[in-house]
Design a protein around this motif. Sequence first.
Motif, PDB file in Angstrom:
ATOM      1  N   THR A 105       1.979   2.810  -0.947  1.00  0.00           N
ATOM      2  CA  THR A 105       0.598   3.270  -0.897  1.00  0.00           C
ATOM      3  C   THR A 105       0.625   4.516  -1.754  1.00  0.00           C
ATOM      4  OG1 THR A 105       0.298   2.521   1.515  1.00  0.00           O
ATOM      5  CG2 THR A 105      -0.967   4.677   0.612  1.00  0.00           C
ATOM      6  N   PRO A 159       0.474  -3.123   2.776  1.00  0.00           N
ATOM      7  CA  PRO A 159       1.075  -2.992   1.305  1.00  0.00           C
ATOM      8  C   PRO A 159       2.595  -2.731   1.226  1.00  0.00           C
ATOM      9  CG  PRO A 159       0.288  -1.233   2.440  1.00  0.00           C
ATOM     10  CD  PRO A 159       0.059  -1.941   3.355  1.00  0.00           C
ATOM     11  N   ARG A 165      -1.504  -0.041  -1.840  1.00  0.00           N
ATOM     12  CA  ARG A 165      -2.826   0.574  -1.234  1.00  0.00           C
ATOM     13  C   ARG A 165      -3.276   1.702  -1.926  1.00  0.00           C
ATOM     14  NH1 ARG A 165      -2.820  -0.054   5.115  1.00  0.00           N
ATOM     15  NH2 ARG A 165      -3.563  -2.012   3.935  1.00  0.00           N
ATOM     16  N   GLU A 221      -9.922   3.251   1.834  1.00  0.00           N
ATOM     17  CA  GLU A 221      -8.563   2.652   1.493  1.00  0.00           C
ATOM     18  C   GLU A 221      -8.745   1.331   0.868  1.00  0.00           C
ATOM     19  OE1 GLU A 221      -5.746   4.713   5.011  1.00  0.00           O
ATOM     20  OE2 GLU A 221      -5.593   2.653   4.545  1.00  0.00           O
ATOM     21  N   ASP A 246      -7.063  -2.213  -1.205  1.00  0.00           N
ATOM     22  CA  ASP A 246      -5.691  -2.883  -1.531  1.00  0.00           C
ATOM     23  C   ASP A 246      -5.870  -3.784  -2.652  1.00  0.00           C
ATOM     24  OD1 ASP A 246      -5.009  -1.452   1.177  1.00  0.00           O
ATOM     25  OD2 ASP A 246      -4.018  -3.306   1.618  1.00  0.00           O
ATOM     26  N   THR A 271     -10.045  -2.208   3.042  1.00  0.00           N
ATOM     27  CA  THR A 271      -9.250  -2.359   3.904  1.00  0.00           C
ATOM     28  C   THR A 271      -9.443  -0.986   5.241  1.00  0.00           C
ATOM     29  OG1 THR A 271      -7.495  -1.092   2.661  1.00  0.00           O
ATOM     30  CG2 THR A 271      -7.278  -3.386   3.357  1.00  0.00           C
ATOM     31  N   ARG A 295      -5.152   5.300  -1.329  1.00  0.00           N
ATOM     32  CA  ARG A 295      -5.828   6.041  -0.226  1.00  0.00           C
ATOM     33  C   ARG A 295      -6.466   7.022  -0.895  1.00  0.00           C
ATOM     34  NH1 ARG A 295      -1.421   7.229   3.675  1.00  0.00           N
ATOM     35  NH2 ARG A 295      -2.070   5.523   4.474  1.00  0.00           N
TER      36      ARG A 295
END
Length: 500
Positions: A376, A373, A421, A468, A470, A444, A423
């Motif tokens: 994030t 990415p 991304r 996670e 993306d 991901t 998280r």
Amino acid sequence: MQDTTHSRRQFLKAAALSTGALWVPRAQGSSQPRASAAPQELSDSKSADYTLRIQVSPVEIAPNRIISTTNYNGQFPGPLIRLKEGQPVTVDIFNDTDVPEQLHWHGQTVPVDVDGAAEEGTPYIPAHGKRRITFTPGPAGFRFYHTHNRGGANLSAGQYSGQVGPVYIEPREQPSNYDREIFLVLKEFEPTLSRGGDMAQDFLPPVTLKALEEKGEAAMKSSLAKGMSHGYEVGYRSFTINGRMLGHGEPIRVKPGERVLFHVLNGSATEIRSLALPGHAFRVIALDGNLVPNPALVPVLWLGTAERVSAIVEMNHPGVWILGDLDDDDRRHGMGIVVEYSGQKGKGEWVKPAASRWNYLHFGKPTASSPPPDETFEMMFVKDNAADEGFNRWTINGVAYPTTGEMAPASFHLKEGKRYRIRMRNASDDIHPIHLHRHSFELTKISGKYSSGILKDVVMLGGYQEAEVDFVANNPGLTLFHCHQQLHMDFGFMTLFDYV
Ligand SMILES: [Cu+2]
């Protein structure tokens, strides 16, 4: 051309009414010539390709068991809308109710003006008014439409109502390894509030994180010390598939050797659903309408709120069976549909499947082959027990989306073309079906394991787990991100991305 489309629509409606299941023979979905459309018909300001009417009407979910609910076109589920990828469509939406409404095209990469979320700035369909929208459908696959109104404490509003209908966007090339398609919409009715109640999550991989658990338990302890009990949860009195309680609709009639492609939608406001068919297995070919890299065979399907699974079942175990939820109570209250082989008679038999777990990664590539990415975003999800008039309040990075109807600014900022991304960490014991509007994301990292190739628009995040996803910022405009559990999104669990 208009006649062809019209008759096909009539056919779909007739099929839906006559079988209790929305079934479509495969050839019928792919053989309609559309290229010969007369331009003057398409530009005729009086005719839309589809008309949806939001209205309150009775819906009979079992003989003489009639509920009254807001729905589309006087039926539940709303009509199956079949579109073609890349071919523009015009839809007239009439709102015959007393409240302004939003109709969300879930899973489609449409502009803000069409998407159907007030938080993004989509105009409301006024009470007793109308909106005409035109958009280019996509991506191909199984999508749906539903209201995006807030329910709050009103259990007849939002997705507690019957405002749910399936959409299928035909790909440019049809997969050919099945004989026919059946659409199944799972939905509960007659909701009530209760205090507390736990959702078992033993169907997910057991990978809870100690730090998240400690954080969640500390929050629970501090709210209990303040005298706050558990917040409200929602339960239901009746359960349906395609609007009929188990045993009260027409069975799905099959022949030995047939390969049936089931398109299953969890249209629930709040519940996670499971589905099994005794003696049969499901070959999962698509998640949320997107083909998966590894179409694996599973004994049970699990779907968080708003998730879709497309799976092929080879009909190789003659009998009369219940295709139903694993939860005995929910199934006995209607969450199932009978599958009847030709020449077989009987009531429908249920056999509890062996224990198994649902793991998205079975359907993906077991490697991290996605590009890295550009940025994030960290997100922490926290529950404040019973903090909002008895309802749990939900925060993302400490911020609850306002429940007052005011517009909130975006918390995350995107640049077009970049890859991001998210998280996500869940410091609560609840499972959250997390949804991103107007974009698809790639899984991901799930349950501590890397993956690639699975594209979705909703992902279940287990209690005290992290994940996670993306996505590529390829559809400018305000973009809503939220938990799809109505009780959670209505009490803070939403945030916005914008493009800078
Ligand atoms: Cu949630």
